[in-house]
Design an enzyme around this catalytic site. Structure first.
Site, PDB file in Angstrom:
ATOM      1  N   LEU A 251       3.568  87.642 103.623  1.00  0.00           N
ATOM      2  CA  LEU A 251       3.608  87.047 104.916  1.00  0.00           C
ATOM      3  C   LEU A 251       3.713  85.501 104.691  1.00  0.00           C
ATOM      4  O   LEU A 251       3.393  84.874 103.731  1.00  0.00           O
ATOM      5  CB  LEU A 251       1.984  86.978 105.249  1.00  0.00           C
ATOM      6  CG  LEU A 251       1.561  88.396 105.597  1.00  0.00           C
ATOM      7  CD1 LEU A 251       0.042  88.361 106.258  1.00  0.00           C
ATOM      8  CD2 LEU A 251       2.429  89.378 106.477  1.00  0.00           C
TER       9      LEU A 251
ATOM     10  N   HIS B 250       5.236  85.509 110.153  1.00  0.00           N
ATOM     11  CA  HIS B 250       4.156  86.427 110.308  1.00  0.00           C
ATOM     12  C   HIS B 250       2.874  85.398 110.874  1.00  0.00           C
ATOM     13  O   HIS B 250       2.347  86.257 112.048  1.00  0.00           O
ATOM     14  CB  HIS B 250       3.746  87.114 109.046  1.00  0.00           C
ATOM     15  CG  HIS B 250       4.628  87.766 108.540  1.00  0.00           C
ATOM     16  ND1 HIS B 250       5.321  87.380 107.461  1.00  0.00           N
ATOM     17  CD2 HIS B 250       5.552  88.858 108.922  1.00  0.00           C
ATOM     18  CE1 HIS B 250       6.235  88.248 106.915  1.00  0.00           C
ATOM     19  NE2 HIS B 250       6.433  89.286 107.931  1.00  0.00           N
TER      20      HIS B 250
ATOM     21  N   GLY C 152       8.690  90.073 115.883  1.00  0.00           N
ATOM     22  CA  GLY C 152       9.407  88.905 116.252  1.00  0.00           C
ATOM     23  C   GLY C 152      10.772  89.132 116.553  1.00  0.00           C
ATOM     24  O   GLY C 152      11.288  90.401 116.154  1.00  0.00           O
TER      25      GLY C 152
ATOM     26  N   VAL D 240      11.229  81.902 114.011  1.00  0.00           N
ATOM     27  CA  VAL D 240      10.621  80.984 113.277  1.00  0.00           C
ATOM     28  C   VAL D 240      11.305  80.439 112.125  1.00  0.00           C
ATOM     29  O   VAL D 240      11.784  81.588 111.246  1.00  0.00           O
ATOM     30  CB  VAL D 240       9.171  81.172 112.722  1.00  0.00           C
ATOM     31  CG1 VAL D 240       8.428  79.973 112.036  1.00  0.00           C
ATOM     32  CG2 VAL D 240       7.944  81.620 113.657  1.00  0.00           C
TER      33      VAL D 240
ATOM     34  N   SER E 231      12.014  84.692 106.190  1.00  0.00           N
ATOM     35  CA  SER E 231      11.872  85.933 105.782  1.00  0.00           C
ATOM     36  C   SER E 231      11.206  86.308 104.610  1.00  0.00           C
ATOM     37  O   SER E 231      11.457  85.531 103.653  1.00  0.00           O
ATOM     38  CB  SER E 231      13.510  86.599 105.998  1.00  0.00           C
ATOM     39  OG  SER E 231      13.510  87.729 105.100  1.00  0.00           O
TER      40      SER E 231
END
Ligand code: AMP
Length: 283
Positions: free
Chosen positions: A34, A38, A149, A178, A187
């Site tokens: 994460l 996330h 997302g 984000v 990522s």
């Protein structure tokens, strides 16, 4: 400390009395490792629901035979901390056997162009794996809202279709991409990048932003927008383009000569052995 359940029964036993009290449940499906992307999904869920469940499951059925299933980062202890900080209540981290209890498979599959274009071309079984595991999670948790997302824009369109067609009684909440300060979309796979590849990969967000500016200033021809995007990305020597494509929204419909807004401009590009995706909505 965040509670962590590994079985469907444990999670259901936890949720049942809370739901009986009328509490709302937000679900954030993830594959772990994460990061801030996330965390944003989790904190959005925590704001909008009484309880937030974060699933951490590297789903084997969405990886092709030559993809990075084995190498995919697994960092459950660190993930529990991210969830706690972001305001999540529980983590559901099942084993593959728990999620796929039968020797034979049951699939939930969205068919048609929506799963064949973009990533579907090189990852033919990917979306079938995603829709199957997300259906299982929806049935296990019974969420009021589920958070995904915009980073995985095609996944969002596929899941919208699945929720509509399967009459899942929940609300999909889509969170904007984000990014790092450099513009690179966050990522879990960014950890594979060398420092050199990471700075080269900034070309993706930079180019997509410029393509949006061009579109807004009147360049709406499909071929022009795509070839501009390809040319700019190809100027980066470490970038190896898999696709640059543009489809109409909602539903990823085929565009003819002109781009009609809103449309999705999406790219998949390799830096070394790492495949990155990014996108922008032309509107
Ligand atoms: P993953 O763990 O990569 O399967 O991602 C889990 C969820 O987090 C998916 O809905 C992703 O679209 C979302 N997500 C991953 N990275 C980002 C990001 N940079 N910004 C927003 N959402 C993201």
């Amino acid at each position: 400390m965040t509670q962590c359940f590994h079985t469907v029964k444990e999670l259901r036993d936890y949720l049942k009395p809370l739901k009986a009290q009328g509490k709302t449940v937000g679900l954030v499906p993830t594959m772990g490792a994460l990061h801030q992307g996330h965390a944003t999904l989790i904190s959005n869920s925590a704001k909008e629901n009484d309880i937030t469940v974060v699933s951490v499951f590297v789903n084997p059925t969405q990886f092709g035979p030559n993809e990075d299933f084995d190498a995919y980062p697994r960092t459950l202890d660190a993930d529990l901390e991210v969830v706690a900080k972001a305001g999540g209540d529980v983590v559901f981290a099942p084993s593959p056997k728990e999620m796929y209890p039968s020797a034979d498979d049951t699939w939930v599959e969205v068919t048609g162009n929506i799963t064949k274009v973009l990533c579907g071309k090189t990852r033919p079984i990917h979306f079938r794996g995603v829709t199957t595991v997300v259906s299982k999670l929806f049935n296990i948790v019974g969420p009021t809202r589920a958070y995904f997302g915009q980073k995985d824009a095609q996944q969002v369109e596929v899941l919208r279709r699945m929720v509509k067609d399967m009459f899942f009684d929940l609300e999909l909440r889509i969170v904007p991409i984000v990014r790092e300060d450099s513009g690179l979309a966050r990522s879990s796979r960014n950890t594979y990048l060398s420092a050199e590849e990471k700075s080269a990969a900034v070309v993706l967000s930079k180019t997509l932003k410029r393509a949006l500016e061009k579109f807004k200033s009147g360049c709406t021809n499909l071929n022009d927008v795509i070839s501009f995007t390809k040319t700019e990305i190809a100027k980066e020597p470490l970038a190896n383009i898999e696709y640059v494509e543009c489809y109409g929204l909602p539903g990823l419909y085929e565009l003819k000569e002109e781009i009609t807004a809103p449309a999705l401009l999406a790219v998949a590009v390799r830096f070394g052995t790492t495949r990155l995706i990014d996108n922008i909505i032309l509107e």
